[in-house]
Motif scaffolding. Structure first.
Motif, PDB file in Angstrom:
ATOM      1  N   GLU A 111      -0.920 -11.516  -0.121  1.00 23.48           N
ATOM      2  CA  GLU A 111      -1.380 -10.842   0.957  1.00 23.48           C
ATOM      3  C   GLU A 111      -0.393 -10.309   1.674  1.00 23.48           C
ATOM      4  O   GLU A 111       0.668 -11.010   1.969  1.00 23.48           O
ATOM      5  N   ILE A 112      -0.577  -8.927   2.114  1.00 25.33           N
ATOM      6  CA  ILE A 112       0.407  -8.196   2.767  1.00 25.33           C
ATOM      7  C   ILE A 112       0.201  -7.839   4.041  1.00 25.33           C
ATOM      8  O   ILE A 112      -0.561  -6.687   4.030  1.00 25.33           O
ATOM      9  N   GLU A 113       0.547  -8.235   5.055  1.00 27.61           N
ATOM     10  CA  GLU A 113       0.160  -7.984   6.321  1.00 27.61           C
ATOM     11  C   GLU A 113       1.387  -6.859   6.644  1.00 27.61           C
ATOM     12  O   GLU A 113       2.535  -6.731   6.775  1.00 27.61           O
ATOM     13  N   VAL A 114       0.665  -5.742   7.243  1.00 22.21           N
ATOM     14  CA  VAL A 114       1.455  -4.529   7.535  1.00 22.21           C
ATOM     15  C   VAL A 114       1.210  -4.136   8.831  1.00 22.21           C
ATOM     16  O   VAL A 114       0.194  -3.986   9.532  1.00 22.21           O
ATOM     17  N   GLY A 146       5.045  -8.264  -3.955  1.00 20.40           N
ATOM     18  CA  GLY A 146       3.801  -7.535  -3.117  1.00 20.40           C
ATOM     19  C   GLY A 146       4.656  -6.533  -2.179  1.00 20.40           C
ATOM     20  O   GLY A 146       4.379  -5.298  -2.117  1.00 20.40           O
ATOM     21  N   GLN A 147       5.687  -7.012  -1.448  1.00 19.13           N
ATOM     22  CA  GLN A 147       6.491  -6.138  -0.512  1.00 19.13           C
ATOM     23  C   GLN A 147       7.304  -4.760  -1.330  1.00 19.13           C
ATOM     24  O   GLN A 147       7.265  -3.497  -0.969  1.00 19.13           O
ATOM     25  N   GLY A 148       7.791  -5.157  -2.508  1.00 23.00           N
ATOM     26  CA  GLY A 148       8.469  -4.204  -3.280  1.00 23.00           C
ATOM     27  C   GLY A 148       7.482  -3.120  -3.835  1.00 23.00           C
ATOM     28  O   GLY A 148       7.590  -2.008  -3.890  1.00 23.00           O
ATOM     29  N   HIS A 151      -2.975  -6.747  -4.962  1.00 23.22           N
ATOM     30  CA  HIS A 151      -2.301  -7.344  -3.674  1.00 23.22           C
ATOM     31  C   HIS A 151      -3.565  -7.061  -2.676  1.00 23.22           C
ATOM     32  O   HIS A 151      -4.435  -6.423  -2.749  1.00 23.22           O
ATOM     33  N   LYS A 152      -3.578  -8.096  -1.611  1.00 24.24           N
ATOM     34  CA  LYS A 152      -4.634  -8.110  -0.709  1.00 24.24           C
ATOM     35  C   LYS A 152      -3.921  -7.434   0.424  1.00 24.24           C
ATOM     36  O   LYS A 152      -2.763  -7.866   1.226  1.00 24.24           O
ATOM     37  N   TRP A 153      -4.443  -6.362   1.236  1.00 23.82           N
ATOM     38  CA  TRP A 153      -3.791  -5.700   2.384  1.00 23.82           C
ATOM     39  C   TRP A 153      -4.462  -6.398   3.660  1.00 23.82           C
ATOM     40  O   TRP A 153      -5.731  -6.651   3.787  1.00 23.82           O
ATOM     41  N   LYS A 154      -3.529  -6.709   4.409  1.00 22.46           N
ATOM     42  CA  LYS A 154      -3.959  -7.660   5.676  1.00 22.46           C
ATOM     43  C   LYS A 154      -3.470  -6.291   6.800  1.00 22.46           C
ATOM     44  O   LYS A 154      -2.582  -6.325   7.083  1.00 22.46           O
TER      45      LYS A 154
END
Length: 419
Positions: A28-31, A317-319, A56-59
């Motif tokens: 889960e990638i929180e942006v 996921g960040q990469g 990945h899951k976008w948050k």
């Protein structure tokens, strides 16, 4: 038959392992960002789609309003509480300030794999690094030193679109005599500062601009060249209408679109107003470098910094997010929506309009010549406290408080010492 069952079982086990590995890699990638309207929101949706295609899951962590100030307030509280997002929209010297907290993630591995050092001008790449290591991914480039002009107004006035400040005053006089407003402007401090930096670039050139407004060299800030810049800046004020106070920038752009004014000095986000009104560059409006600045390029780059993560899947996921931001696909779709140009060098520009093509060509040329300089008015050159103090000096002078150009230059030098 037994062998067949064993093979099927083996395949099933292999498939299960693959799916298991994919599940493990998903994160889960929180942006955090403040792109909540129009083309910006469309572009964020595109980035979300690209990240989710990698499993990945976008948050979404969108904080509207304040030009990012609200988002920064929320971000600080999250970081202090030990719960930072995976990525956050931050730009310019603020990246260095966040680097000093020790909370930013090193994304050199992604940058090396994607060859960022060869795809970014050094002046931009250095802003994305903290102590030589990449900690942020750049999204776009806005050119700030634009002049937008209405060719019909110039035709009515019998004036030529100016390439130098001397030519500007000749053209502005003719437009005024024709009963029209020469310069559309919104009397807000950031807009004053935007015009001022273009004047300094046009009067002194890129090398002087860098010494004075980026390096904050005291001798340059007090120099005759800076005094001349204030003289020219003060004369520009005479060509702005009396109702300019607190006018929003887009309303000033509308004055040029509607033929009430001849020119506006504003970054390339103004182009979106022209295109939304159905206007065609080169025909209905002219985009040109501000007088005397054709060899310079003041840039404003949006970027996302990455915060340290303890989970390996989230780091992966960040990469992937950083790689997606710098990809050809995202750079194209985002900048077509935003009105800016790709920060990634060597991209095809055939889908972009003539103003964007000119901007891209000049971006590449100035990155080689040394004419590419960060915008002080838009948070790219110096810390925010310093920029704010200098902006106050510029606005006070522009509003006619009786300060001479020489006194203004001295005050600007003092303001540059603000920490």
């Amino acid at each position: 038959m037994k062998e067949t069952k064993m093979r099927v079982a083996g395949i099933a086990l292999a498939v299960g392992l693959v799916f298991g590995m994919n599940a493990a890699r998903a994160a889960e990638i929180e942006v955090l960002h403040w792109w909540t309207s129009g083309g910006e929101a469309k572009s964020v949706a595109e980035l979300k789609k690209m990240l989710e295609a990698k499993g990945h899951k976008w948050k979404d962590f969108a904080v509207a309003g304040g030009g990012g100030e609200n988002a920064m307030t929320v971000l600080k509280s999250r970081v202090v509480s030990g719960n930072p997002p995976v990525a956050a929209q931050i730009k310019g010297p603020s990246i260095q300030e966040w680097g000093e907290t020790g909370k930013l993630a090193n994304i050199d591995a992604t940058a090396k794999a994607e060859k960022w050092d060869s795809l970014l001008p050094a002046g931009v790449a250095n802003i994305m690094k903290y102590k030589g290591h990449y900690v942020a991914a750049p999204v776009n480039v806005h050119r700030v030193n634009w002049m937008w002009a209405n060719p019909e107004v110039f035709k009515k006035a019998g004036a030529e679109v100016p390439k130098t400040w001397d030519e500007f005053f000749v053209a502005a006089d003719k437009i005024q005599k024709a009963g029209l407003i020469a310069v559309a402007h919104g009397g807000q401090p950031w807009q004053d500062f935007t015009v001022f930096e273009s004047v300094v670039l046009g009067v002194g050139g890129p090398a002087f601009y860098k010494k004075a407004l980026v390096d904050l060299d005291q001798a340059s800030l007090k120099s005759d060249t800076m005094v001349k810049s204030f003289e020219v800046f003060g004369k520009v004020r005479k060509y702005i209408d009396k109702d300019s106070a607190n006018r929003d920038w887009n309303l000033a752009t509308a004055m040029v679109i509607n033929g009430k004014a001849g020119m506006q000095f504003m970054g390339d986000w103004a182009k979106g107003e022209f295109t939304a009104a159905g206007k065609v560059p080169g025909k209905d409006f002219i985009c040109a470098a501000a007088p005397g600045t054709d060899k310079g390029y003041t840039f404003n780059v949006d970027s996302f910094v990455m915060f340290q993560q303890t989970n390996a899947d989230t780091t992966k996921g960040q990469g992937d997010l950083a790689a997606a931001i710098m990809s050809n696909e995202f750079q194209e779709v985002f900048n077509l929506n935003k009105g800016s140009i790709p920060v990634r060098l060597g991209m095809k520009m055939d889908k972009f309009d003539d103003c964007a093509k000119m901007s891209s060509k000049d971006f590449v040329a100035t990155s080689k010549s040394g004419g590419l300089v960060p915008s002080i008015a838009h948070g790219m050159a110096v810390p925010s406290a310093t920029a704010g103090a200098m902006q106050d000096v510029v606005t006070q002078f522009f509003n006619g408080t009786g300060v001479t150009p020489k006194q203004a230059a001295d005050k600007l030098a003092s303001a540059a010492k603000t920490k």
